[in-house]
Write a protein that holds these residues in place. Sequence first.
Motif, PDB file in Angstrom:
ATOM      1  N   ARG A  65       0.662  -0.998   0.013  1.00  0.00           N
ATOM      2  CA  ARG A  65       0.048  -0.093   0.279  1.00  0.00           C
ATOM      3  C   ARG A  65       0.813   1.392  -0.073  1.00  0.00           C
ATOM      4  NH1 ARG A  65      -3.143   0.947   4.140  1.00  0.00           N
ATOM      5  NH2 ARG A  65      -1.392  -0.231   5.303  1.00  0.00           N
ATOM      6  N   PHE A  66       1.526   1.314   1.294  1.00  0.00           N
ATOM      7  CA  PHE A  66       3.185   2.274   0.583  1.00  0.00           C
ATOM      8  C   PHE A  66       3.967   2.173  -0.236  1.00  0.00           C
ATOM      9  CE2 PHE A  66       1.270   3.907   5.267  1.00  0.00           C
ATOM     10  CZ  PHE A  66      -0.261   3.998   4.727  1.00  0.00           C
ATOM     11  N   ALA A  67       4.698   3.036  -0.663  1.00  0.00           N
ATOM     12  CA  ALA A  67       5.806   3.096  -1.043  1.00  0.00           C
ATOM     13  C   ALA A  67       6.760   4.458  -0.908  1.00  0.00           C
ATOM     14  CB  ALA A  67       5.544   2.693  -2.507  1.00  0.00           C
ATOM     15  N   ILE A  68       7.986   3.947  -0.283  1.00  0.00           N
ATOM     16  CA  ILE A  68       8.569   5.257  -0.239  1.00  0.00           C
ATOM     17  C   ILE A  68      10.287   5.080  -1.191  1.00  0.00           C
ATOM     18  CG2 ILE A  68      10.641   3.317   0.903  1.00  0.00           C
ATOM     19  CD1 ILE A  68      11.340   5.423   2.903  1.00  0.00           C
ATOM     20  N   SER A  69      10.268   6.297  -1.650  1.00  0.00           N
ATOM     21  CA  SER A  69      11.310   7.223  -2.304  1.00  0.00           C
ATOM     22  C   SER A  69      12.335   7.889  -2.261  1.00  0.00           C
ATOM     23  CB  SER A  69      10.617   7.015  -3.401  1.00  0.00           C
ATOM     24  OG  SER A  69       9.472   8.593  -3.621  1.00  0.00           O
ATOM     25  N   ARG A  70      13.574   8.208  -2.677  1.00  0.00           N
ATOM     26  CA  ARG A  70      14.463   9.047  -2.727  1.00  0.00           C
ATOM     27  C   ARG A  70      14.504   9.997  -3.801  1.00  0.00           C
ATOM     28  NH1 ARG A  70      18.574   7.024   1.410  1.00  0.00           N
ATOM     29  NH2 ARG A  70      19.724   8.296   0.794  1.00  0.00           N
ATOM     30  N   ASP A  71      15.369  11.180  -3.229  1.00  0.00           N
ATOM     31  CA  ASP A  71      16.145  11.974  -4.404  1.00  0.00           C
ATOM     32  C   ASP A  71      17.197  12.334  -3.820  1.00  0.00           C
ATOM     33  OD1 ASP A  71      17.390  14.243  -5.859  1.00  0.00           O
ATOM     34  OD2 ASP A  71      14.972  14.561  -6.313  1.00  0.00           O
ATOM     35  N   ASN A  72      18.255  11.383  -3.848  1.00  0.00           N
ATOM     36  CA  ASN A  72      19.851  12.173  -3.342  1.00  0.00           C
ATOM     37  C   ASN A  72      20.075  13.321  -3.601  1.00  0.00           C
ATOM     38  OD1 ASN A  72      19.734   9.517  -1.805  1.00  0.00           O
ATOM     39  ND2 ASN A  72      20.423   8.297  -3.660  1.00  0.00           N
ATOM     40  N   ALA A  73      19.963  13.636  -4.697  1.00  0.00           N
ATOM     41  CA  ALA A  73      20.895  14.651  -5.277  1.00  0.00           C
ATOM     42  C   ALA A  73      19.851  15.795  -4.491  1.00  0.00           C
ATOM     43  CB  ALA A  73      20.682  15.217  -7.080  1.00  0.00           C
ATOM     44  N   LYS A  74      18.813  16.130  -4.345  1.00  0.00           N
ATOM     45  CA  LYS A  74      17.568  17.131  -3.344  1.00  0.00           C
ATOM     46  C   LYS A  74      17.923  16.810  -2.123  1.00  0.00           C
ATOM     47  CE  LYS A  74      15.174  18.450  -7.278  1.00  0.00           C
ATOM     48  NZ  LYS A  74      13.635  18.473  -7.530  1.00  0.00           N
ATOM     49  N   ASN A  75      18.437  15.291  -1.336  1.00  0.00           N
ATOM     50  CA  ASN A  75      18.094  14.806  -0.549  1.00  0.00           C
ATOM     51  C   ASN A  75      16.661  15.210   0.478  1.00  0.00           C
ATOM     52  OD1 ASN A  75      20.549  13.735   1.262  1.00  0.00           O
ATOM     53  ND2 ASN A  75      21.381  15.614   1.871  1.00  0.00           N
ATOM     54  N   THR A  76      16.026  14.784  -0.270  1.00  0.00           N
ATOM     55  CA  THR A  76      14.447  14.364  -0.101  1.00  0.00           C
ATOM     56  C   THR A  76      13.714  12.884   0.289  1.00  0.00           C
ATOM     57  OG1 THR A  76      13.349  14.636  -2.282  1.00  0.00           O
ATOM     58  CG2 THR A  76      13.545  16.718  -0.906  1.00  0.00           C
ATOM     59  N   VAL A  77      13.002  12.400   0.452  1.00  0.00           N
ATOM     60  CA  VAL A  77      12.870  10.896   0.797  1.00  0.00           C
ATOM     61  C   VAL A  77      10.428  11.337   0.818  1.00  0.00           C
ATOM     62  CG1 VAL A  77      12.550  11.485   3.411  1.00  0.00           C
ATOM     63  CG2 VAL A  77      12.213   9.074   1.700  1.00  0.00           C
ATOM     64  N   SER A  78      10.150  10.752   0.332  1.00  0.00           N
ATOM     65  CA  SER A  78       8.798  10.657  -0.091  1.00  0.00           C
ATOM     66  C   SER A  78       8.303   9.911   0.412  1.00  0.00           C
ATOM     67  CB  SER A  78       8.535  10.936  -1.629  1.00  0.00           C
ATOM     68  OG  SER A  78       8.703  12.161  -1.840  1.00  0.00           O
ATOM     69  N   LEU A  79       6.892   9.452   0.606  1.00  0.00           N
ATOM     70  CA  LEU A  79       5.851   8.185   0.998  1.00  0.00           C
ATOM     71  C   LEU A  79       5.220   8.413   0.637  1.00  0.00           C
ATOM     72  CD1 LEU A  79       6.466   5.983   2.951  1.00  0.00           C
ATOM     73  CD2 LEU A  79       4.913   7.192   4.662  1.00  0.00           C
ATOM     74  N   GLN A  80       4.353   7.907  -0.583  1.00  0.00           N
ATOM     75  CA  GLN A  80       3.235   7.592  -1.129  1.00  0.00           C
ATOM     76  C   GLN A  80       2.106   6.370  -0.476  1.00  0.00           C
ATOM     77  OE1 GLN A  80       1.774   9.200  -3.640  1.00  0.00           O
ATOM     78  NE2 GLN A  80       0.554   7.672  -3.549  1.00  0.00           N
ATOM     79  N   MET A  81       1.025   6.993   0.193  1.00  0.00           N
ATOM     80  CA  MET A  81       0.567   5.816   1.010  1.00  0.00           C
ATOM     81  C   MET A  81      -0.725   5.822   0.009  1.00  0.00           C
ATOM     82  SD  MET A  81       0.761   7.257   4.487  1.00  0.00           S
ATOM     83  CE  MET A  81       0.112   9.096   4.487  1.00  0.00           C
ATOM     84  N   ASN A  82      -1.274   4.409  -0.438  1.00  0.00           N
ATOM     85  CA  ASN A  82      -3.153   4.511  -1.311  1.00  0.00           C
ATOM     86  C   ASN A  82      -3.250   3.526  -0.190  1.00  0.00           C
ATOM     87  OD1 ASN A  82      -1.421   6.149  -3.571  1.00  0.00           O
ATOM     88  ND2 ASN A  82      -0.730   4.124  -3.863  1.00  0.00           N
TER      89      ASN A  82
END
Length: 114
Positions: A65-82
């Motif tokens: 249901r959830f998916a984590i992703s990151r952008d190393n260049a921007k030092n960000t992390v996201s969590l898509q929650m469905n």
Amino acid sequence: VQLQASGGGLVQAGGSLRLSCAASGSRIAFAAMSWYRQPPGKQRELVASIIGGGITNYADSVKGRFAISRDNAKNTVSLQMNSLKPEDTAVYYCRASGALGVYWGQGTQVTVSS
């Protein structure tokens, strides 16, 4: 180093939300970035984590249901929650760890109504 989380809110069961967390004050990508949550009256628990190579780990309760992703260049992390469920209601915290230490964001409230 500061972590700023955003994207929480109120959603009906079955809905989706996307959380984002931006790290500032560091030019070095963190070895691991994670999302934790703390439901009302309960202890904080790991939801998902992702390391530099892109390897992910999820709590059993959110797998599929959830998916984590990151952008190393921007030092960000996201969590898509469905397919959100009422039991996903919690304060969600982002966490970053690496050579500089361990850092936590301020938390963002996610409320799922039935």
